[in-house]
Design a protein around this motif. Structure first.
Motif, short mmCIF file in Angstrom:
data_model
loop_
_atom_site.label_atom_id
_atom_site.label_comp_id
_atom_site.label_asym_id
_atom_site.label_seq_id
_atom_site.Cartn_x
_atom_site.Cartn_y
_atom_site.Cartn_z
N LEU A 39 64.20 22.29 -73.99
CA LEU A 39 63.04 21.29 -74.11
C LEU A 39 61.85 21.78 -74.32
CD1 LEU A 39 63.73 19.23 -70.57
CD2 LEU A 39 64.40 18.60 -72.78
N GLU A 40 61.02 21.29 -75.45
CA GLU A 40 59.72 21.38 -75.62
C GLU A 40 58.59 21.01 -74.43
OE1 GLU A 40 58.80 19.75 -79.48
OE2 GLU A 40 60.24 21.48 -80.53
N GLU A 43 57.98 17.37 -74.13
CA GLU A 43 59.04 16.70 -73.82
C GLU A 43 58.94 16.49 -72.32
OE1 GLU A 43 62.15 17.06 -77.54
OE2 GLU A 43 62.21 18.57 -75.99
N LEU A 47 60.22 12.84 -70.31
CA LEU A 47 61.19 12.86 -69.55
C LEU A 47 60.99 12.35 -68.06
CD1 LEU A 47 63.76 15.86 -70.16
CD2 LEU A 47 64.17 13.46 -70.23
N HIS A 72 63.64 18.12 -65.58
CA HIS A 72 64.01 19.23 -66.12
C HIS A 72 63.84 20.38 -65.22
CE1 HIS A 72 59.42 18.94 -65.74
NE2 HIS A 72 59.53 20.63 -65.85
N THR A 81 64.66 23.39 -69.70
CA THR A 81 66.00 22.69 -70.03
C THR A 81 66.09 21.35 -69.21
OG1 THR A 81 67.32 24.01 -68.49
CG2 THR A 81 66.82 25.19 -70.70
N THR A 82 67.15 20.69 -69.63
CA THR A 82 67.57 19.40 -68.92
C THR A 82 68.57 20.26 -67.80
OG1 THR A 82 69.46 19.51 -70.15
CG2 THR A 82 67.85 18.04 -70.85
N TRP A 116 61.71 6.84 -77.09
CA TRP A 116 62.34 8.23 -77.32
C TRP A 116 63.67 8.26 -77.38
CZ3 TRP A 116 63.54 12.63 -74.11
CH2 TRP A 116 63.07 13.81 -74.66
N LYS A 118 66.04 10.95 -77.77
CA LYS A 118 66.43 12.23 -76.90
C LYS A 118 65.67 13.32 -77.28
CE LYS A 118 70.40 12.76 -80.06
NZ LYS A 118 71.85 12.90 -80.06
N PRO A 119 66.00 14.52 -76.58
CA PRO A 119 65.28 15.96 -76.72
C PRO A 119 65.66 16.47 -78.35
CG PRO A 119 66.26 15.82 -74.72
CD PRO A 119 66.62 14.61 -75.28
N SER A 121 65.83 19.23 -79.38
CA SER A 121 66.98 20.33 -79.52
C SER A 121 68.62 19.59 -79.76
CB SER A 121 66.79 21.34 -78.30
OG SER A 121 67.49 20.57 -77.03
N CYS A 122 68.47 18.46 -78.93
CA CYS A 122 69.82 17.93 -79.08
C CYS A 122 70.06 17.15 -80.30
CB CYS A 122 70.03 16.93 -77.85
SG CYS A 122 69.94 17.46 -76.15
#
Length: 187
Positions: A39-40, A43, A47, A72, A81-82, A116, A118-119, A121-122
């Motif tokens: 996750l940035e 974000e 979340l 997170h 991260t998630t 939004w 999703k992250p 990165s995903c």
């Protein structure tokens, strides 16, 4: 490496083939790994804010994990991260449809409950970004669970950056993507 704006793009991103084939892999990238989805920092607040609207799409195990650990976590390397169900197993935001993983966040987005998707990165996977103070490096993350995606991409003749055009534009903008295509045309 290909320089585009303030990024360096590894050549594999533009030479290798890739198209997700969920019927083959069943979304294993959401179930396996050393930690949750990266996750940035920007974000994290998103979340927290959207969680009440995402929660109805989540599994009971995922909800219990988020309620216990938060929306997170910080992984073993100190990155956001998630959270994962049962430590380093499935992402807490995983849901299931016909034996294939889906993202509860994306399901809420598809339903119009949140704006939004999703992250990032995903959305960008299998591209991973390494951030440096003055530039980003984009590289292709090879993982054996994605072998069906590599074969499917070869069959369809779709390269990694082409498959991920939408998330690349989401992250860096349409002008950046156009510049990438121009660099490739000039090569």
């Amino acid at each position: 490496m290909i320089e585009v704006g303030s990024t360096l793009v590894h050549e594999d991103v533009v030479t290798e083939h890739f198209v997700c084939n969920l019927n083959k892999c069943k979304g294993a990238c959401c179930l396996e790994g050393d930690s949750g989805a990266p996750l940035e920092a920007g974000e994290l607040d998103i979340l927290r804010a959207i969680y009440p609207k995402v929660k109805p799409y989540m599994t009971a195990k995922g909800i219990a994990t988020v309620e216990a650990e938060g929306t997170h976590v910080t992984d073993f390397e100190g990155d956001y991260t998630t959270p994962c169900v049962d430590t380093n197993k499935e992402c807490a935001y995983v849901t299931w449809e016909n034996g294939i993983t889906k993202c509860a966040i994306e399901k809420a987005w598809e339903a119009g409950d949140i704006s939004w998707r999703k992250p990032i990165s995903c959305h960008l996977y299998p591209i991973r970004i390494t951030n440096y103070p003055e530039f980003d490096v984009l590289h292709y993350d090879r993982w054996n669970i994605c072998s069906p995606a590599c074969g499917f991409g070869s069959e369809l003749k779709v390269r990694v950056h082409e498959f991920l055009k939408e998330p690349l534009i989401r992250k860096y903008g349409a002008e950046w993507y156009q510049e990438l295509e121009e660099r490739l045309a000039d090569a």
